[in-house]
Design an enzyme around this catalytic site. Structure first.
Site, mmCIF file in Angstrom:
data_model
loop_
_atom_site.group_PDB
_atom_site.id
_atom_site.type_symbol
_atom_site.label_atom_id
_atom_site.label_comp_id
_atom_site.label_asym_id
_atom_site.label_seq_id
_atom_site.Cartn_x
_atom_site.Cartn_y
_atom_site.Cartn_z
ATOM 1 N N TRP A 47 -2.524 -2.934 -1.665
ATOM 2 C CA TRP A 47 -2.145 -4.339 -1.804
ATOM 3 C C TRP A 47 -2.944 -5.046 -0.716
ATOM 4 C CZ3 TRP A 47 0.033 -8.267 1.152
ATOM 5 C CH2 TRP A 47 0.488 -9.391 0.436
ATOM 6 N N CYS A 73 0.817 -1.193 0.000
ATOM 7 C CA CYS A 73 0.000 0.000 0.000
ATOM 8 C C CYS A 73 0.868 1.268 0.000
ATOM 9 C CB CYS A 73 -0.947 0.088 1.193
ATOM 10 S SG CYS A 73 -2.028 -1.319 1.332
ATOM 11 N N ARG A 119 4.044 -0.261 -4.692
ATOM 12 C CA ARG A 119 3.758 -0.738 -3.337
ATOM 13 C C ARG A 119 2.464 -1.535 -3.260
ATOM 14 N NH1 ARG A 119 6.799 2.066 0.379
ATOM 15 N NH2 ARG A 119 5.405 1.446 2.041
ATOM 16 N N GLU A 151 8.581 -15.112 -10.346
ATOM 17 C CA GLU A 151 7.744 -13.980 -9.949
ATOM 18 C C GLU A 151 7.189 -13.192 -11.123
ATOM 19 O OE1 GLU A 151 11.513 -11.297 -8.383
ATOM 20 O OE2 GLU A 151 9.574 -10.957 -7.512
ATOM 21 N N HIS A 163 18.976 -37.291 -5.729
ATOM 22 C CA HIS A 163 18.350 -37.767 -4.487
ATOM 23 C C HIS A 163 16.843 -37.558 -4.534
ATOM 24 C CE1 HIS A 163 22.228 -38.642 -2.769
ATOM 25 N NE2 HIS A 163 22.644 -37.487 -3.274
ATOM 26 N N GLU A 218 18.441 -17.175 -7.094
ATOM 27 C CA GLU A 218 17.977 -15.858 -7.517
ATOM 28 C C GLU A 218 17.399 -15.936 -8.934
ATOM 29 O OE1 GLU A 218 17.074 -13.356 -6.256
ATOM 30 O OE2 GLU A 218 17.134 -11.790 -7.773
ATOM 31 N N LYS A 237 13.501 -15.002 -9.840
ATOM 32 C CA LYS A 237 13.209 -13.953 -10.824
ATOM 33 C C LYS A 237 12.223 -14.476 -11.865
ATOM 34 C CE LYS A 237 14.210 -11.300 -9.428
ATOM 35 N NZ LYS A 237 14.639 -10.616 -8.268
ATOM 36 N N LYS A 255 6.084 -4.274 -3.943
ATOM 37 C CA LYS A 255 7.527 -4.077 -3.802
ATOM 38 C C LYS A 255 7.979 -4.056 -2.347
ATOM 39 C CE LYS A 255 11.558 -2.733 -5.521
ATOM 40 N NZ LYS A 255 12.257 -3.893 -6.107
ATOM 41 N N ASN A 266 -1.646 2.303 5.527
ATOM 42 C CA ASN A 266 -0.663 1.324 5.064
ATOM 43 C C ASN A 266 -0.191 0.555 6.295
ATOM 44 O OD1 ASN A 266 2.851 1.700 4.182
ATOM 45 N ND2 ASN A 266 1.561 -0.067 3.999
ATOM 46 N N GLY A 267 -0.418 -0.756 6.292
ATOM 47 C CA GLY A 267 0.001 -1.564 7.434
ATOM 48 C C GLY A 267 -1.072 -2.574 7.785
HETATM 49 C C1 F6R Z 1 12.133 -10.228 -5.517
HETATM 50 C C2 F6R Z 1 12.002 -9.187 -4.539
HETATM 51 C C3 F6R Z 1 11.705 -9.570 -3.144
HETATM 52 C C4 F6R Z 1 12.477 -8.656 -2.175
HETATM 53 C C5 F6R Z 1 12.040 -8.931 -0.734
HETATM 54 C C6 F6R Z 1 12.814 -8.111 0.259
HETATM 55 O O1 F6R Z 1 12.448 -9.733 -6.771
HETATM 56 O O2 F6R Z 1 12.098 -8.028 -4.851
HETATM 57 O O3 F6R Z 1 11.988 -10.900 -2.912
HETATM 58 O O4 F6R Z 1 13.837 -8.877 -2.338
HETATM 59 O O5 F6R Z 1 10.674 -8.675 -0.593
HETATM 60 O O6 F6R Z 1 12.625 -6.750 0.042
HETATM 61 P P1 F6R Z 1 13.617 -5.694 0.654
HETATM 62 O O7 F6R Z 1 14.932 -5.878 -0.013
HETATM 63 O O8 F6R Z 1 13.006 -4.370 0.347
HETATM 64 O O9 F6R Z 1 13.699 -5.967 2.117
#
Ligand code: F6R
Length: 606
Positions: free
Chosen positions: A75, A2, A27, A486, A502, A479, A483, A601, A99-100
């Protein structure tokens, strides 16, 4: 999770709110709304879906004309995305955006129901709005104080009161809020990019501080109503940095910004060719005191920690434990004052990482934050902070933040290894020099964009795929897999190559894509035999390795050859094709690359 905004000034408030919310859509983007004063009445418009839906609604059903109001992009946590559950919530007297998460909202709701209030949404926020209404007797500060004393959880709240048609009130606890100040106008927002079109000057609002925007000015008070003077901050990036700059997506822009992000993060931390982290208090004496290092983070930031673990252990021989923050905080970790806990976070606001930090401090460990957003909660709460200078990362899928996070781990590992006399000065300078040259190396890899696009075209129809690697390549595979998942919505798993037989190898069938990363030369033969195992079961193999290694073309279908640097530094160039493959797969599938479904995000809730 949010984004909230508020505006008081002379401009078209609805437009300002929509423009500002557009910068916060990262957000949350499942619904949006505004509450603006028009002829001294609070007028609300809200809509399920992207901000554009709200804008269309306002254009079709009537713009709200006013100079003071609040806005929200959501969100969903409590209640599905819908018009009713969208913020703002409230009634004709008060309206709020939030937000929260309010943890005790059920209890408050029951209390309010007994007082005759009825509820139309499934949100926790509506209870706060009604509680505010309940306590409101003409004095907003009093009502806010009473509400803050009762609600539990995390919040940043923006509020308007009918009887104060030229004012916006805001308060925060564990969700971020900044207060922007311009000429005859003032703003509140969850993040700096929201205000950059109008001003670069802002204040950081602390826990339980209340800001009142009125007469184009912002006044900040403690919860008891005592006025507070604060230091004015100036954003160190401009609007351009928070816009796409000609790229079709933020993600592609951010992938391409990596060389510069590494340069601005690493260069200021080199003195006479040697890493130097003393700026944050990490002197060699302090560094060598730690018996154990913990790295705690979420998602991509945690993956950066995994690279950090391999590198620190390999070079400095100090044990490193990497934890997912949501696990760490509940596993009763054993910590003492000889431990260093490193919290890694792009946003600096991630709720689980923030709590892990609190716990680590409580247990006496030293804490170091590696954070991108200046002045964020985690940066402010940690004992020491190293800022990564990646600039704003807008795409939900993190790329450049990962790159700079691992570059900080390299600096840390080199400095620690040298301080512990595990490597000599010459070796430390040699490694540091390679790190300094990394922007050029990454630029070289970025030239492989077309090849990655071609490989992506081979993946778009896959239902599942595997990423495999050993050692640092395994850390990197995680990673790569995240990527792809998501943003392309293709299921993938990352596996330690040696672990496949295994159990997991039973998944490999004809044509299943396997992305094998093999940049660690001492493990190359081992990884390659795992590649042969998957190939003989029909896998389509995409092989990522050094450009001077010639892999047997009968075993691998596509090879991405990377410029060679020391094996220990290979994750930096090697992550780039994994990012590009994920990006192009998502594009080819027609997905919303920068705003993948169900995600946001900045995860400011548990
Ligand atoms: C994946 C991604 C998330 C963040 C995670 C932590 O692409 O962006 O997995 O890495 O939510 O976010 P931060 O770094 O803001 O604590």
């Amino acid at each position: 999770m949010c984004g909230i905004v508020g505006y008081v000034g002379k401009r078209d408030c609805t437009k300002v709110l929509l423009d500002s919310l557009a910068k916060l859509e990262y957000r949350g983007y499942d619904s949006a709304g505004v509450a603006v004063f028009e002829n001294s009445e609070i007028k609300v418009s809200k809509s399920k879906g992207r901000l554009l839906e709200l804008k269309n609604k306002l254009e079709n059903e009537g713009w709200i004309d006013g100079c003071c109001g609040i806005g929200h992009t959501r969100w969903a946590t409590h209640g599905e995305p819908s018009d009713i559950n969208s913020h703002p919530h409230g009634n004709r007297r008060v309206s709020i955006v939030h937000n929260g998460i309010i943890e005790n909202y059920q209890k408050i709701k029951k209390f309010l129901e007994k007082k005759g209030y009825t509820f139309e949404s499934q949100t926790d926020t509506e209870t706060v709005a009604k509680l505010l209404d309940y306590y409101y007797d003409g004095d907003p500060m009093y009502a806010i104080r009473r509400v803050v004393a009762e609600i539990e959880g995390s919040y940043a709240l923006g509020m308007v009161f009918k009887e104060f048609p030229n004012a916006v009130y805001a308060v925060r606890k564990d969700s971020p809020l900044i207060v922007g100040v311009g000429k005859d106008e003032a703003f509140v927002a969850s993040d700096v990019p929201a205000i950059l079109e109008y001003t670069k000057d802002y204040y950081l609002l602390e826990r339980d501080e209340v800001v009142v925007l009125k007469n184009g000015k912002a006044e900040i008070f403690d919860i008891h109503g005592m006025k507070i003077e604060k230091e004015l901050q100036t954003a160190d990036f401009d609007l351009e940095a928070a816009e796409k700059g000609g790229y079709p997506h933020f993600m592609l822009k951010e992938i391409n910004e990596q060389p510069n992000a590494v340069k601005t993060t690493v260069t200021p931390r080199i003195t006479d060719g040697m890493p130097d982290l003393s700026e944050c208090g990490l002197t060699p004496e302090r560094l060598t005191r730690y018996k154990n290092i913990f790295v705690v983070a979420c998602g991509t930031a945690m993956h950066a920690g995994l690279v950090g673990k391999y590198v620190i252990e390999q070079l400095a021989r100090v044990p490193v434990t990497v934890d997912v923050a949501s696990e760490f905080r509940y596993r009763d970790p054993i910590l003492c004052d000889e431990d260093l806990v490193i919290l890694v976070s792009q946003s600096g606001e991630t709720a689980d990482t923030r709590e892990a930090l609190r716990l680590s401090k409580e247990r006496g460990a030293d804490t170091l934050a590696i954070v991108n957003v200046k002045g964020s909660s985690i940066a402010r709460a940690a004992d020491m902070v190293i800022y990564t200078h990646a600039g704003p990362e807008i795409s939900v899928a993190s790329t450049k933040a990962y790159m700079v996070q691992i570059s900080v781990f390299y600096l840390l590992a080199f400095e620690l290894a040298y301080a512990k006399e595990k490597i000599d000065r010459e070796e430390c300078m040699r490694l540091t020099k390679q790190l300094l040259r990394m922007p050029d190396t990454i630029n070289e890899v970025l030239q492989k964009s077309e090849q990655c696009k071609y490989i992506a075209s081979k993946l778009v129809n896959a239902g599942n795929l595997l990423y495999i690697g050993r050692g640092l390549d395994y850390a990197l595979s995680m990673e790569g897999s995240l990527k792809l998942k998501e943003i392309s919505y293709i299921h993938s798993e990352s596996y330690a190559a040696g672990e496949l037989k295994h159990g997991t190898i039973s998944l490999v069938t004809d044509g299943m894509p396997v992305i094998a990363v093999a940049t660690q030369r001492k493990l190359y033969e081992k990884t390659f035999s795992n590649v042969e195992e998957v190939k003989s079961r029909g896998a389509m193999v995409i092989f990522v390795t050094h450009e001077n290694i010639k892999a047997d073309s009968k075993t691998v279908d596509y090879v991405i050859g990377l410029p060679s640097v020391d094996d220990i530094l290979m994750p930096m160039p090697a992550v780039v094709p994994l990012q590009l493959i994920a990006y192009y797969t998502s594009v080819l599938k027609g997905n919303d690359v920068d705003k993948p479904r169900n995600l946001a995000k900045s995860v400011t809730v548990e």
